[in-house]
Design a protein around this motif. Structure first.
Motif, PDB file in Angstrom:
ATOM      1  N   ASP A 229     -91.825 -84.116   9.075  1.00 55.01           N
ATOM      2  CA  ASP A 229     -93.280 -84.283   9.000  1.00 55.01           C
ATOM      3  C   ASP A 229     -93.905 -83.196   8.126  1.00 55.01           C
ATOM      4  OD1 ASP A 229     -92.764 -86.295  10.778  1.00 55.01           O
ATOM      5  OD2 ASP A 229     -93.766 -85.365  12.491  1.00 55.01           O
ATOM      6  N   GLU A 230     -93.421 -81.970   8.272  1.00 56.13           N
ATOM      7  CA  GLU A 230     -93.958 -80.861   7.484  1.00 56.13           C
ATOM      8  C   GLU A 230     -93.681 -81.065   5.994  1.00 56.13           C
ATOM      9  OE1 GLU A 230     -95.889 -77.277   6.599  1.00 56.13           O
ATOM     10  OE2 GLU A 230     -95.897 -78.553   8.388  1.00 56.13           O
ATOM     11  N   ALA A 236     -97.537 -84.248   0.118  1.00 55.32           N
ATOM     12  CA  ALA A 236     -98.839 -84.889  -0.116  1.00 55.32           C
ATOM     13  C   ALA A 236     -99.857 -83.873  -0.626  1.00 55.32           C
ATOM     14  CB  ALA A 236     -99.336 -85.544   1.171  1.00 55.32           C
ATOM     15  N   THR A 237     -99.832 -82.668  -0.075  1.00 54.26           N
ATOM     16  CA  THR A 237    -100.758 -81.619  -0.514  1.00 54.26           C
ATOM     17  C   THR A 237    -100.493 -81.212  -1.958  1.00 54.26           C
ATOM     18  OG1 THR A 237    -100.965 -80.772   1.754  1.00 54.26           O
ATOM     19  CG2 THR A 237    -101.570 -79.278  -0.042  1.00 54.26           C
ATOM     20  N   VAL A 238     -99.211 -81.058  -2.302  1.00 58.31           N
ATOM     21  CA  VAL A 238     -98.848 -80.681  -3.669  1.00 58.31           C
ATOM     22  C   VAL A 238     -99.265 -81.762  -4.663  1.00 58.31           C
ATOM     23  CG1 VAL A 238     -96.897 -80.273  -5.213  1.00 58.31           C
ATOM     24  CG2 VAL A 238     -96.949 -79.181  -2.968  1.00 58.31           C
ATOM     25  N   VAL A 239     -98.988 -83.005  -4.333  1.00 61.11           N
ATOM     26  CA  VAL A 239     -99.326 -84.104  -5.242  1.00 61.11           C
ATOM     27  C   VAL A 239    -100.833 -84.249  -5.382  1.00 61.11           C
ATOM     28  CG1 VAL A 239     -99.196 -86.602  -5.560  1.00 61.11           C
ATOM     29  CG2 VAL A 239     -97.173 -85.347  -4.810  1.00 61.11           C
ATOM     30  N   ILE A 247     -97.648 -89.846 -12.304  1.00 54.43           N
ATOM     31  CA  ILE A 247     -96.750 -89.204 -11.348  1.00 54.43           C
ATOM     32  C   ILE A 247     -95.825 -90.244 -10.723  1.00 54.43           C
ATOM     33  CG2 ILE A 247     -96.643 -88.029  -9.106  1.00 54.43           C
ATOM     34  CD1 ILE A 247     -99.184 -86.587  -9.810  1.00 54.43           C
ATOM     35  N   VAL A 248     -94.573 -89.838 -10.519  1.00 55.08           N
ATOM     36  CA  VAL A 248     -93.610 -90.631  -9.759  1.00 55.08           C
ATOM     37  C   VAL A 248     -92.982 -89.712  -8.717  1.00 55.08           C
ATOM     38  CG1 VAL A 248     -91.403 -91.865  -9.809  1.00 55.08           C
ATOM     39  CG2 VAL A 248     -93.085 -92.240 -11.628  1.00 55.08           C
ATOM     40  N   ALA A 249     -92.956 -90.157  -7.459  1.00 53.91           N
ATOM     41  CA  ALA A 249     -92.238 -89.455  -6.395  1.00 53.91           C
ATOM     42  C   ALA A 249     -91.146 -90.390  -5.903  1.00 53.91           C
ATOM     43  CB  ALA A 249     -93.174 -89.065  -5.260  1.00 53.91           C
ATOM     44  N   ILE A 250     -89.932 -89.893  -5.832  1.00 49.34           N
ATOM     45  CA  ILE A 250     -88.801 -90.766  -5.543  1.00 49.34           C
ATOM     46  C   ILE A 250     -87.787 -90.034  -4.677  1.00 49.34           C
ATOM     47  CG2 ILE A 250     -87.378 -90.110  -7.537  1.00 49.34           C
ATOM     48  CD1 ILE A 250     -86.856 -93.138  -7.966  1.00 49.34           C
ATOM     49  N   GLY A 251     -87.051 -90.782  -3.862  1.00 48.36           N
ATOM     50  CA  GLY A 251     -85.987 -90.176  -3.073  1.00 48.36           C
ATOM     51  C   GLY A 251     -85.879 -90.747  -1.679  1.00 48.36           C
ATOM     52  N   ASP A 252     -85.185 -90.010  -0.833  1.00 49.17           N
ATOM     53  CA  ASP A 252     -84.997 -90.381   0.567  1.00 49.17           C
ATOM     54  C   ASP A 252     -86.042 -89.633   1.386  1.00 49.17           C
ATOM     55  OD1 ASP A 252     -84.224 -90.861   3.153  1.00 49.17           O
ATOM     56  OD2 ASP A 252     -82.221 -89.997   2.967  1.00 49.17           O
ATOM     57  N   PHE A 253     -87.046 -90.366   1.850  1.00 46.44           N
ATOM     58  CA  PHE A 253     -88.148 -89.755   2.595  1.00 46.44           C
ATOM     59  C   PHE A 253     -87.860 -89.705   4.097  1.00 46.44           C
ATOM     60  CE2 PHE A 253     -89.924 -90.680  -1.424  1.00 46.44           C
ATOM     61  CZ  PHE A 253     -91.082 -89.945  -1.591  1.00 46.44           C
ATOM     62  N   ASN A 254     -86.778 -90.326   4.531  1.00 50.32           N
ATOM     63  CA  ASN A 254     -86.441 -90.394   5.953  1.00 50.32           C
ATOM     64  C   ASN A 254     -87.626 -90.867   6.788  1.00 50.32           C
ATOM     65  OD1 ASN A 254     -83.709 -89.907   6.776  1.00 50.32           O
ATOM     66  ND2 ASN A 254     -83.890 -87.872   5.880  1.00 50.32           N
ATOM     67  N   ALA A 255     -88.386 -91.778   6.221  1.00 53.24           N
ATOM     68  CA  ALA A 255     -89.530 -92.365   6.918  1.00 53.24           C
ATOM     69  C   ALA A 255     -89.820 -93.717   6.284  1.00 53.24           C
ATOM     70  CB  ALA A 255     -90.765 -91.469   6.809  1.00 53.24           C
ATOM     71  N   THR A 256     -90.219 -94.660   7.090  1.00 58.01           N
ATOM     72  CA  THR A 256     -90.663 -95.938   6.550  1.00 58.01           C
ATOM     73  C   THR A 256     -92.137 -95.833   6.185  1.00 58.01           C
ATOM     74  OG1 THR A 256     -91.347 -96.839   8.697  1.00 58.01           O
ATOM     75  CG2 THR A 256     -89.023 -97.123   8.066  1.00 58.01           C
ATOM     76  N   SER A 257     -92.628 -96.806   5.466  1.00 57.18           N
ATOM     77  CA  SER A 257     -94.035 -96.784   5.052  1.00 57.18           C
ATOM     78  C   SER A 257     -94.986 -96.968   6.228  1.00 57.18           C
ATOM     79  CB  SER A 257     -94.289 -97.863   4.002  1.00 57.18           C
ATOM     80  OG  SER A 257     -93.972 -99.138   4.515  1.00 57.18           O
ATOM     81  N   THR A 258     -94.472 -97.416   7.391  1.00 60.64           N
ATOM     82  CA  THR A 258     -95.314 -97.576   8.575  1.00 60.64           C
ATOM     83  C   THR A 258     -95.280 -96.349   9.477  1.00 60.64           C
ATOM     84  OG1 THR A 258     -93.471 -98.727   9.665  1.00 60.64           O
ATOM     85  CG2 THR A 258     -95.146-100.093   8.619  1.00 60.64           C
ATOM     86  N   ARG A 260     -96.265 -92.826  10.789  1.00 56.43           N
ATOM     87  CA  ARG A 260     -97.536 -92.080  10.699  1.00 56.43           C
ATOM     88  C   ARG A 260     -97.413 -90.835   9.816  1.00 56.43           C
ATOM     89  NH1 ARG A 260     -98.140 -91.378  16.995  1.00 56.43           N
ATOM     90  NH2 ARG A 260     -97.033 -93.358  16.810  1.00 56.43           N
ATOM     91  N   ALA A 261     -96.205 -90.285   9.712  1.00 59.66           N
ATOM     92  CA  ALA A 261     -96.010 -89.116   8.849  1.00 59.66           C
ATOM     93  C   ALA A 261     -96.072 -89.482   7.380  1.00 59.66           C
ATOM     94  CB  ALA A 261     -94.667 -88.453   9.163  1.00 59.66           C
ATOM     95  N   PHE A 262     -95.985 -90.759   7.063  1.00 56.55           N
ATOM     96  CA  PHE A 262     -96.023 -91.228   5.685  1.00 56.55           C
ATOM     97  C   PHE A 262     -97.453 -91.447   5.191  1.00 56.55           C
ATOM     98  CE2 PHE A 262     -94.769 -94.148   2.181  1.00 56.55           C
ATOM     99  CZ  PHE A 262     -93.658 -93.475   1.700  1.00 56.55           C
ATOM    100  N   GLU A 263     -98.411 -91.390   6.097  1.00 51.81           N
ATOM    101  CA  GLU A 263     -99.795 -91.716   5.741  1.00 51.81           C
ATOM    102  C   GLU A 263    -100.359 -90.779   4.688  1.00 51.81           C
ATOM    103  OE1 GLU A 263    -101.908 -91.703   9.411  1.00 51.81           O
ATOM    104  OE2 GLU A 263    -101.068 -93.630  10.088  1.00 51.81           O
ATOM    105  N   GLY A 264     -99.989 -89.492   4.753  1.00 51.14           N
ATOM    106  CA  GLY A 264    -100.533 -88.530   3.796  1.00 51.14           C
ATOM    107  C   GLY A 264    -100.098 -88.813   2.372  1.00 51.14           C
TER     108      GLY A 264
END
Length: 328
Positions: A229-230, A236-239, A247-258, A260-264
């Motif tokens: 989460d951190e 999100a703050t950096v972007v 800008i493109v952000a890519i990789g393994d986020f270990n989170a789905t788009s649903t 809540r940690a992905f909201e930022g």
């Protein structure tokens, strides 16, 4: 009229009364329909006690499977009202997820003369498959390849294998990027962890530069996702503070788009739909993908293709995305 008729002309047939068991089934369908609709709509507002929030967030698309299960109960109840109840979770699911599963091919911009293709995969440490993944993604005409979960020696093997076509690379810990185009202003990002699992670089295409973020977010498990989460919050703050238009952000986020940690991060970057529609689940490969943990998110760029594909020996599918270069 026959004397043996059971009813007089014009009288309405009596409505069949439901049995106690059927009324109970109808009540269960009502509760199940209401509960399912509320979970679909507000899963990310359920308190994350004992990890239930994380589970509900990432399982949200699968909550729609409750509808056919409830349909069986509705049929058994022999009640039309039960069938009407089912419309509530069905339409809630459609409202929540239809925008994200519409095929990109329906809305994508025309492909320009100058494009850039990004590919990414978590290659799964310990499989020895980093080189295989890199070569497979190269064969798919990728211009920039990002790999996560690199282990000892694998980054150098990838560099050697891709040296001819991808002379530019930047590796930070277990995350690396190999590119046909020069990489500038490359730097590592720790994103609050104290160790580095992300990087930032600028891909100089000759038709406009693209700021690229490659990330391998910390693992997320019930009651153990604070680090993940951190990382996502800090990314999100950096972007958000990044002045680059493209800008493109890519990789393994270990989170789905649903999640809540992905909201930022989804508030500052957009995730394109899949070419053929649906969710584009990437993990696990076997027996079948159940979640999309790997993402590409963009700002200021037209995405003309977005899909996933197998590569190497990983338990993650790779993702591949093509964008029109700036100004095209």
């Amino acid at each position: 009229m026959s004397a043996y008729s059971s009813r007089s002309p014009g009288t309405k047939p009596k409505r069949r009364r439901l049995t106690h068991a059927q009324r109970f089934l109808r009540f269960l369908v009502f509760l199940g329909s209401l509960g399912t609709a509320l979970l679909i709509a507000f899963h990310n507002r359920i308190p994350d006690v004992a990890g239930i929030g994380l589970v509900l967030d990432n399982a949200a698309p699968w909550l729609g499977l409750a509808v056919p299960a409830l349909l069986l109960l509705a049929v058994a109840s022999r009640s039309r009202t039960s069938l009407a109840f089912l419309l509530v979770p069905a339409f809630t699911w459609l409202f929540a997820f239809t925008p994200s599963i519409v095929p990109l091919a329906w809305t994508a911009p025309d492909q320009s003369a100058q494009t850039l293709t990004f590919a990414s995969q978590n290659i799964k440490a310990g499989t020895g498959g980093a080189e295989d993944s890199a070569l497979a993604l190269s064969a798919h005409q990728s211009d920039v390849i990002a790999l996560q979960e690199l282990d000892a020696g694998s980054a150098q093997r990838v560099t050697d294998a891709l040296a001819t076509m991808y002379p530019h690379h930047f590796v930070v810990g277990t995350v690396g990027v190999w590119s046909k185009y020069p990489l500038r202003d490359s730097r590592s990002l720790d994103l609050g962890l104290g160790w580095k699992r992300a990087l930032s670089t600028r891909v100089a295409t000759g038709h406009g530069d693209i700021r690229l973020y490659a990330i391998h977010a910390a693992s997320a498990r019930p009651n153990d996702h604070v680090d993940r989460d951190e990382m996502l919050n800090q990314l999100a703050t950096v972007v958000r503070a990044d002045p680059h238009e493209n800008i493109v952000a890519i990789g393994d986020f270990n989170a789905t788009s649903t999640d809540r940690a992905f909201e930022g991060i989804s508030a500052v970057l957009d995730e394109p739909n899949q070419d053929e529609g649906l969710f584009g689940f990437t993990w696990p490969q076997k027996p079948f993908p159940m979640m999309r943990l790997d993402h590409v998110l963009v700002r200021g760029l037209g995405v003309v293709s977005n899909t996933d594909l197998p590569a190497g020996r990983s338990d993650h599918l790779a993702i591949k995305t093509t964008v029109n270069l700036p100004g095209q």
